[in-house]
Design a protein around this motif. Structure first.
Motif, PDB file in Angstrom:
ATOM      1  N   VAL A 174       0.879  -1.183   0.000  1.00 52.85           N
ATOM      2  CA  VAL A 174       0.000   0.000   0.000  1.00 52.85           C
ATOM      3  C   VAL A 174       0.908   1.221   0.000  1.00 52.85           C
TER       4      VAL A 174
ATOM      5  N   ILE B 203      -1.584   6.335  -2.651  1.00 57.04           N
ATOM      6  CA  ILE B 203      -2.648   6.477  -1.638  1.00 57.04           C
ATOM      7  C   ILE B 203      -2.157   7.403  -0.535  1.00 57.04           C
TER       8      ILE B 203
ATOM      9  N   ALA C 138      -2.422   8.851   3.098  1.00 62.74           N
ATOM     10  CA  ALA C 138      -2.956   8.375   4.371  1.00 62.74           C
ATOM     11  C   ALA C 138      -4.012   9.328   4.923  1.00 62.74           C
TER      12      ALA C 138
ATOM     13  N   PRO D 147      -7.405   8.639   2.140  1.00 62.32           N
ATOM     14  CA  PRO D 147      -7.280   7.333   1.463  1.00 62.32           C
ATOM     15  C   PRO D 147      -8.366   7.086   0.413  1.00 62.32           C
TER      16      PRO D 147
ATOM     17  N   PHE E 168      -6.175   3.164  -6.236  1.00 61.82           N
ATOM     18  CA  PHE E 168      -6.019   1.751  -5.861  1.00 61.82           C
ATOM     19  C   PHE E 168      -5.761   0.873  -7.085  1.00 61.82           C
TER      20      PHE E 168
ATOM     21  N   ARG F   4      -9.272  -1.570  -1.760  1.00 61.64           N
ATOM     22  CA  ARG F   4      -9.906  -0.320  -1.323  1.00 61.64           C
ATOM     23  C   ARG F   4     -10.687  -0.537  -0.027  1.00 61.64           C
TER      24      ARG F   4
ATOM     25  N   SER G 246     -10.209  -2.818   2.198  1.00 63.85           N
ATOM     26  CA  SER G 246      -9.295  -3.120   3.300  1.00 63.85           C
ATOM     27  C   SER G 246      -8.651  -1.852   3.850  1.00 63.85           C
ATOM     28  N   VAL G 247      -8.282  -0.942   2.959  1.00 67.49           N
ATOM     29  CA  VAL G 247      -7.639   0.302   3.403  1.00 67.49           C
ATOM     30  C   VAL G 247      -8.644   1.227   4.076  1.00 67.49           C
TER      31      VAL G 247
ATOM     32  N   ALA H 138      -5.746  -2.265   6.638  1.00 65.18           N
ATOM     33  CA  ALA H 138      -4.423  -2.107   6.049  1.00 65.18           C
ATOM     34  C   ALA H 138      -4.046  -0.627   6.079  1.00 65.18           C
ATOM     35  N   ALA H 139      -2.834  -0.343   6.546  1.00 65.48           N
ATOM     36  CA  ALA H 139      -2.365   1.040   6.634  1.00 65.48           C
ATOM     37  C   ALA H 139      -1.446   1.357   5.461  1.00 65.48           C
ATOM     38  N   VAL H 140      -1.371   2.639   5.122  1.00 65.97           N
ATOM     39  CA  VAL H 140      -0.477   3.074   4.063  1.00 65.97           C
ATOM     40  C   VAL H 140       0.959   2.816   4.492  1.00 65.97           C
TER      41      VAL H 140
END
Length: 337
Positions: free
Chosen positions: A87, A92, A94, A97, A102, A139, A141-142, A147-149
């Motif tokens: 990611v 993307i 943070a 987001p 993506f 997308r 998940s973020v 999920a983090a950048v």
């Protein structure tokens, strides 16, 4: 039995005689019993035929339903890749987001799996394996915070419709066989020759011969259809020419003009059909000659099946095939020669 009735007086004078006959049914003789048994047998046969017809129709109904269900089942499944996607902050942000790219993130992750793909056209072909909704799982998940950048996340990536059908075997038949014998590699990384100590590629050669025979059969039908159309066109052309001569003799200028155009059109159609027939005949002769040769090298053009060899961590696409030798181009670089 006879009943007699006398009306009036006198013995026989003015008398009226009425008679009636009663029919007796014969149910005890051998012939009658045989007839009854025959009727019972006919009824049983009729019932059997009816039940058999219903069973026959039901069997075909179940076969039809089974065929429909079998062919429809793949439509209820989807093919996916499972990718480990970085990611990246490049695509993307943070802080925002939801505005991230993506799709580009997923494309980069897929391209990373194929570092040998460097040409622009090849990258475009690789990207076409992905569906327009390939990045949906990433997308979600973020945006959900799973999920983090800057991290990596393993997500399912949806394939395009063409790739999905290929994986399901709905568009192209595939056959995978294990190699046998010992292979020797020569040539360059881009153009390679694979030689084996035994006829390892004989079955692939047989497959190519089968395709040639099937192609030749189709071409024969095509030539036959063109010939029939050509005969009809020739007849129409002769008729139009005859009518044109009549119009010229009669001095009918409007009709002469129309028929002149018709003759020209029929001539053009005939010439096109002759060209098609010559081309089909030439192709048919070439394929028939190639199919007749035994043990000869086969050129794998666009009309022939593709033969891919996975060897030493790479993939080679054959362009020339012999029972114990293949010439081809490298699609995925080999780890070593």
């Amino acid at each position: 039995m006879t009943d007699a009735t006398f009306n009036g007086s006198g013995e026989g004078s003015g008398a009226s005689l009425e008679t009636s006959r009663t029919r007796r049914l014969d149910v005890t003789s051998d012939a009658a019993i045989a007839r009854i048994k025959g009727r019972y047998r006919a009824e049983r046969r009729f019932k059997f035929y009816g039940i058999a017809a219903i069973a026959f129709a039901a069997a075909f109904l179940f076969i039809l339903l089974g065929d429909i269900i079998t062919k429809a089942l793949p439509a209820f499944t989807k093919a996916q890749l499972v990718l480990n996607v970085p990611v990246a902050a490049e695509h993307i942000d943070a802080a925002k987001p939801a505005a991230g790219d993506f799709d580009a993130t997923v494309r980069d992750a897929l391209r990373a799996q194929f570092p040998a793909v460097t040409a622009r056209a090849d990258k475009k072909a690789l990207d076409s394996l992905l569906s327009s909704g390939a990045a949906d799982a990433l997308r979600q998940s973020v945006l959900s915070g799973e999920a983090a950048v800057g991290s990596k996340v393993t997500v399912p990536v949806l394939l395009s419709s063409d790739a999905d059908l290929y994986v399901k075997g709905s568009t192209t038949k595939r056959r995978t066989v294990a190699g046998d014998g010992t292979a020797t590699l020569t040539g360059t990384p881009d153009a390679i020759v694979i030689t084996t100590n035994m006829p390892s590629f004989a079955k692939e050669g047989e497959t190519v011969k089968t395709v040639m025979q099937e192609t030749a059969a189709r071409l024969k039908l095509q030539v036959g259809k063109i010939s029939l159309t050509l005969v009809s066109t020739e007849a129409d052309l002769k008729a139009a020419q005859s009518r044109l001569q009549g119009a010229i003799a009669a001095g009918d200028k409007p009709l002469e003009k129309r028929l002149t155009a018709s003759v020209a059109e029929f001539n053009a159609t005939r010439d096109a059909l002759l060209a098609q027939s010559d081309a089909a005949q030439a192709t048919l002769s070439g394929i028939t000659e190639r199919a007749a040769k035994v043990g000869s090298a086969e050129i794998l053009d666009s009309q022939m099946p593709s033969v891919l060899i996975n060897i030493n961590g790479g993939t080679v696409k054959a362009s020339k095939l012999e029972p114990n030798r293949i010439e081809g181009t490298v699609l995925v670089p080999l780890a070593s020669m």
